[in-house]
Each structure stands twice: as C-alpha cells, then as structure tokens.
Design a protein around this motif. Structure first.
Motif, PDB file in Angstrom:
ATOM      1  N   LEU A 131       0.831  -1.205   0.000  1.00 23.08           N
ATOM      2  CA  LEU A 131       0.000   0.000   0.000  1.00 23.08           C
ATOM      3  C   LEU A 131       0.865   1.255   0.000  1.00 23.08           C
ATOM      4  N   ASN A 132       1.915   1.255   0.787  1.00 26.55           N
ATOM      5  CA  ASN A 132       2.812   2.411   0.794  1.00 26.55           C
ATOM      6  C   ASN A 132       3.427   2.651  -0.578  1.00 26.55           C
ATOM      7  N   THR A 187      -7.633   5.302  -3.464  1.00 24.85           N
ATOM      8  CA  THR A 187      -7.100   3.961  -3.218  1.00 24.85           C
ATOM      9  C   THR A 187      -8.061   3.106  -2.412  1.00 24.85           C
ATOM     10  N   ILE A 188      -8.392   1.949  -2.941  1.00 31.06           N
ATOM     11  CA  ILE A 188      -9.221   0.951  -2.261  1.00 31.06           C
ATOM     12  C   ILE A 188      -8.358  -0.282  -2.010  1.00 31.06           C
ATOM     13  N   VAL A 189      -8.419  -0.809  -0.801  1.00 22.05           N
ATOM     14  CA  VAL A 189      -7.635  -1.992  -0.451  1.00 22.05           C
ATOM     15  C   VAL A 189      -8.537  -3.224  -0.481  1.00 22.05           C
ATOM     16  N   ALA A 190      -8.191  -4.192  -1.302  1.00 22.46           N
ATOM     17  CA  ALA A 190      -8.942  -5.442  -1.400  1.00 22.46           C
ATOM     18  C   ALA A 190      -8.339  -6.458  -0.438  1.00 22.46           C
ATOM     19  N   LEU A 191      -9.180  -7.016   0.433  1.00 24.02           N
ATOM     20  CA  LEU A 191      -8.738  -7.928   1.478  1.00 24.02           C
ATOM     21  C   LEU A 191      -9.170  -9.357   1.176  1.00 24.02           C
ATOM     22  N   PRO A 192      -8.393 -10.341   1.619  1.00 25.37           N
ATOM     23  CA  PRO A 192      -8.739 -11.742   1.356  1.00 25.37           C
ATOM     24  C   PRO A 192      -9.702 -12.300   2.399  1.00 25.37           C
ATOM     25  N   LEU A 193     -10.731 -12.971   1.937  1.00 22.77           N
ATOM     26  CA  LEU A 193     -11.616 -13.727   2.831  1.00 22.77           C
ATOM     27  C   LEU A 193     -11.313 -15.217   2.668  1.00 22.77           C
TER      28      LEU A 193
END
Length: 539
Positions: free
Chosen positions: A415-416, A427-433
C-alpha cells in the motif's frame, strides 16, 4: 454517485452488559425510569449523578432488580464491556478466541473479543485474559490511555507521592490519564496504582470522558460512507444477496463483462440483481475481466480500432444496465502493452465519465515483477476514479515457500508503494476472505480455504497448536495429519481488523473483499468496529 467524506451523527449505543458475575445486565425498567433514580442503592453514593447519566445512555447496567452495588469491584471483563459501549462499538463473537479463559458461552466474550481485536485490551499472558479478576487503577489507566490515544506531557507531569509503587509499564499511562483528568490522586495525593476500581469509580471515570465535548462527539459520529466492494463469485443471485445482506458491502461487483474477442465483450448481466441493488440502496460496478488471456488482451490493446470498439461497448453496457460504474480486472497483461494499457484506461475513464459512471481498476502490489510490468500506476491513478489494490497472494497456490496469503507488513509495504503514485483518496484496499492450508513436510503444497472452511477445519483439530504471531498480524495453527505437517496462517476477525486499521491509517478510501461468500459472520462487525474506531482520529 461518488462517496463523500462527510461525517454523520449519532448512532445508538448498544445495550449494556451486566456487571454481575456471569449473568446478563438488568437495565432499568419503565417503572425505574419513572423514579428519581435508576437504582435504589445509589442515593448516598458520591457517584450518584455519574451512574444515573451513564445508565440513561445504556453504558452501565445494574447487578439485579434496581441494584447497582456501587462499592463492588469491577472485573477486567466488565471494564472492557463498558469501554466498548462507550465507543458505540459492536460485540464480536470471533470464530477464533483470543484467550483460553474467554469462551463464546461467557456473557463477556463478544465485548472482550471486540476490545482485543482493536488492541484496546491485552491479556495477562499470551493466552489468558483473566476476565473475572478485579481491575486495578494502573491497569485501567493503561487501557484508557491506549483506547483514547493519550500520551503524557512531560512539561506538566503529575507528581504522586507513591510513584515508586506504579509499575514501569503503567507509568506513562498513569501520567497521561491523570493529566487528562480521568484518574486522580486521593486526599493525600497518592495514586494507589494497585487499588481496585469500584463500580462507583468506573462510573465517575467514564462520565468524565463523556463530559469532554470532543470525545463525546467522536463517539457519537460514524465514519463517512466509503466504498466497500463485494465481488460475486460462484454464487447464485439468491446466495449473493444473502451474503451481501449480512455484510458491510455497499457496492456490488458482479463478474458480468468479459473480453470475448479483440473487439467484442460478452455480457452476463442479471437484471434481477440490478433491480435488487436499486431497491436496496446498493451501487453496482460491473466487473470487466480479460480471463487472464494475455494474447487476446494484446490483440485488443495494440489495435486502436479494437480498443475504441471495446471502450464504446463497455461504456454503452454500463448505460444500458443503469450501472454506477465499472470495475476493470485485466490481469496477466504483457509488459510490451504497458503504453496501450495506460491509454485504454484513459479512454475508458473518459467514456464512462460522460454518463457519470465510475471507473475502478484492479492492480496487484508492485513487486517489480513482469506480472505488473504493464501497469503504470501513476497514470492509471490519474485517469481512474479508484485503484483497487489486490492485497493478497503474498504466498500463492504454487508458491515454493509456505506462508501468509496477506501478512500485515506485506500489505503495508504494498500500500505504501502504491500511495507513492496514486492519491490516497483514490485507493481501495482489497482484502482476502480466504487463506491456505499448507503442507510443510514432506513437500510444500497447499489447499485454498474460505474463512468458513478454515474455521470448520480448526474446530475439528483437537491437537492443533495456536499462537498469535504479531510479526505477521495473524494466528498460526500447526497440526499433523498422518505423516504430514501442516500450517495455517489464518484470516479472521482479528487479522482483518488489523489490516483495516493499518489501511485507514495510511489513508485508504475504501475496501473490497475477495470473495464475498467466503466470509464468516463475525468478520463484518469486526470490520465495522475498525472503521468506526479509526474515524475517532486517535493517534
């Protein structure tokens, strides 16, 4: 519709939990509310007004019928519960318990887990919380300083005669809490660090917090509506609707458009989904993918005529279906197509903007490999409304080394790196499920697990060892099956809370979830808590 960054006010505080050992609280009934005081045993208490004010807000409750017991000690679990209610946060029934002595059947489990997820409280050891132990004044100071973001001001230090009896770990917090006026000395000026807090004292302390206008306004407000994307994957409409309904997702991303040839798009849009989204107040950003086909993608990108046909078709499909935007998911693109890929995003964004639609572009973390060579992050960020960082597959299915799908340091690094080229507000952060069950010996291999599948597997492993690894921000489970050794770097409420918090600290504008059906129910209140707590703006 764009997502504004305004604040909305007052969410109701959640119902109070008991201060009685092992039972649910009794809130004042209608008859009690009509009386002058909510409890019969507080009229002579110095904390009468504080207790009354907090009871009216549902932050404290009684121990029995019209009883408060102001002189009774407060337990560590009760303190955590009051703190969660003060902040207006939700209890979280984590599928994986943080402590062996806080079980899902305990009345305080959800409150302790919520506080633990946010690192407001810590255990007395790596595995124990001692929820029924009475809380001391110095322990309370540490939790308050951590939860409110307090720091000691050396220029106005409070001098307690008994400072030598304050534990080293608590000294800075005691100073910070006393300077904030929350915990004061006795008649002799002593802090009494190991003295037990009573129910009267806790009411005074928490009422002092609420009487500070800045703090009260923060707790009453909620974060602005940020985009939260949920990809539809291998689900029927009914299944997807059910998953969305229990989640925090406000933007549906059905996988409906695909590059069928160098000049044509296939359209699998379900009109019933669009109708449901409209009645449910959800946005829809149709996903447009290339199915990882590098040759077909090259044939489209390298031809101006083909590129213009695809741009026109994509923009027309968004208008046809009344969608709010498009989510571009082109992966495995040749590095030689870098310039034409950039131009394609620019042209697509311009075409979508003519109808007021949004363009979001999915990208992998820039690790300097050929996988991301085709993506000019800065230029894409200039054209697109949002850049979605797919913060997973740190260790993928074919990885020769076992490890986390998305460790916290790896996510922060990716992200940095992105934020050096793309504005945070885009910026959108996609997270793992999901995660992976790794076979370590005799050879490295893995099986993908949805969070729900992971939780079921862990529940079945009576002999598995568990440890929270702060270096990756995850629990690591180890178990043996026959002649094989296994490891699981879990994704669950606590790990996802850490990822959300760190992303927000770095300025992320929203979140996405791959994929929406892989969750477990406890994930969503944990994510909502993280977003709300970070909106308070404590350092």
């Amino acid at each position: 519709m764009r997502f504004a960054r305004s604040r909305r006010v007052l969410l109701p505080l959640i119902a109070a939990l008991t201060f009685g050992a092992g039972s649910l609280p009794t809130a004042p009934d209608a008859a009690s509310a009509a009386s002058s005081l909510p409890f019969d045993d507080i009229s002579a208490s110095y904390a009468k007004d504080d207790i009354t004010a907090l009871a009216a807000k549902g932050i404290v409750g009684g121990t029995g019928e019209r009883l408060y017991e102001p002189g009774k000690p407060v337990t560590r679990a009760e303190f955590a519960a009051v703190l969660i209610r003060l902040f207006g946060l939700e209890e979280t029934n984590n599928a994986i318990a943080s402590f062996r002595d806080a079980k899902p059947s305990d009345w305080f489990y959800g409150a302790v887990q919520a506080a633990s997820n946010l690192e407001l409280v810590a255990g007395t050891s790596a595995t124990a919380f001692q929820p029924k132990a009475s809380i001391t004044r110095e322990q309370a100071a540490v939790i308050l300083a951590r939860g409110l973001g307090l720091s000691a001001n050396g220029t106005s230090a409070v001098r307690f005669p008994d400072v030598g009896s304050i534990s080293d770990y608590a000294k800075a917090s005691v100073q910070a809490a006393s300077q904030a006026g929350l915990l004061k000395g006795d008649g002799n000026g002593n802090f009494r660090p190991t003295a037990i807090l009573t129910r009267a004292e806790i009411a005074v302390v928490f009422h002092r917090i609420l009487q500070t206008a800045d703090w009260e306004s923060r707790f009453g407000a909620t974060a602005s509506a940020m985009p939260q994307l949920g990809w539809q994957y291998q689900q029927t409409l009914a299944e997807y609707k059910a998953s969305i309904s229990r989640s925090s997702v406000n933007t549906l991303v059905p996988r409906v458009f695909f590059l069928d040839s160098a000049s044509a798009i296939t359209d699998n849009t379900d009109s019933a989904l669009l109708s449901w989204a409209n009645t449910s107040g959800k946005q829809v950003w149709g996903m447009f993918g290339n199915r990882f086909d590098a040759d077909r993608t090259h044939a489209m990108l390298s031809s101006q005529a083909n590129r213009q046909k695809i741009v026109s078709q994509a923009a027309a499909l968004v208008v046809k279906h009344g969608m709010d935007g498009l989510n571009l998911d082109f992966e495995n693109v040749y590095g030689e197509d870098r310039d034409s890929m950039t131009l394609f995003v620019e042209e697509l964004a311009a075409a979508l903007h003519k109808s007021g639609a949004v363009l979001s572009v999915n990208v992998s973390p820039d690790l300097g490999t050929d996988w991301t060579e085709a993506f000019q992050y800065e230029a894409i960020g200039e054209s697109a409304d949002y850049v979605v960082l797919m913060a997973y597959d740190e260790h993928w299915g074919g990885s020769p080394v076992a490890g986390s799908v998305s460790s916290l340091p790896w996510l922060k690094s990716g992200l940095n790196t992105l934020l050096r080229e793309v504005p945070a507000e885009k910026t959108i952060v996609a997270l793992p499920l999901y995660t992976r069950d790794w076979t370590i010996e005799p050879a490295v291999s893995s099986t993908e697990l949805e969070i729900g599948e992971q939780n079921e597997l862990i529940r079945s492993l009576a002999s598995a060892s568990k440890a929270w690894d702060s270096s990756v921000g995850q629990y690591v489970f180890a178990y043996a099956k026959g002649q094989t050794t296994h490891r699981i770097w879990t994704e669950e409420s606590r790990s996802l809370t850490a990822k959300v918090r760190e992303s927000l600290k770095l300025g992320a504008a929203g979140f996405a979830y791959w994929y929406i059906s892989a969750d477990s129910a406890d994930v969503w209140p944990s994510i909502r808590n993280a977003i709300k707590y970070e909106s308070f703006g404590f350092d």
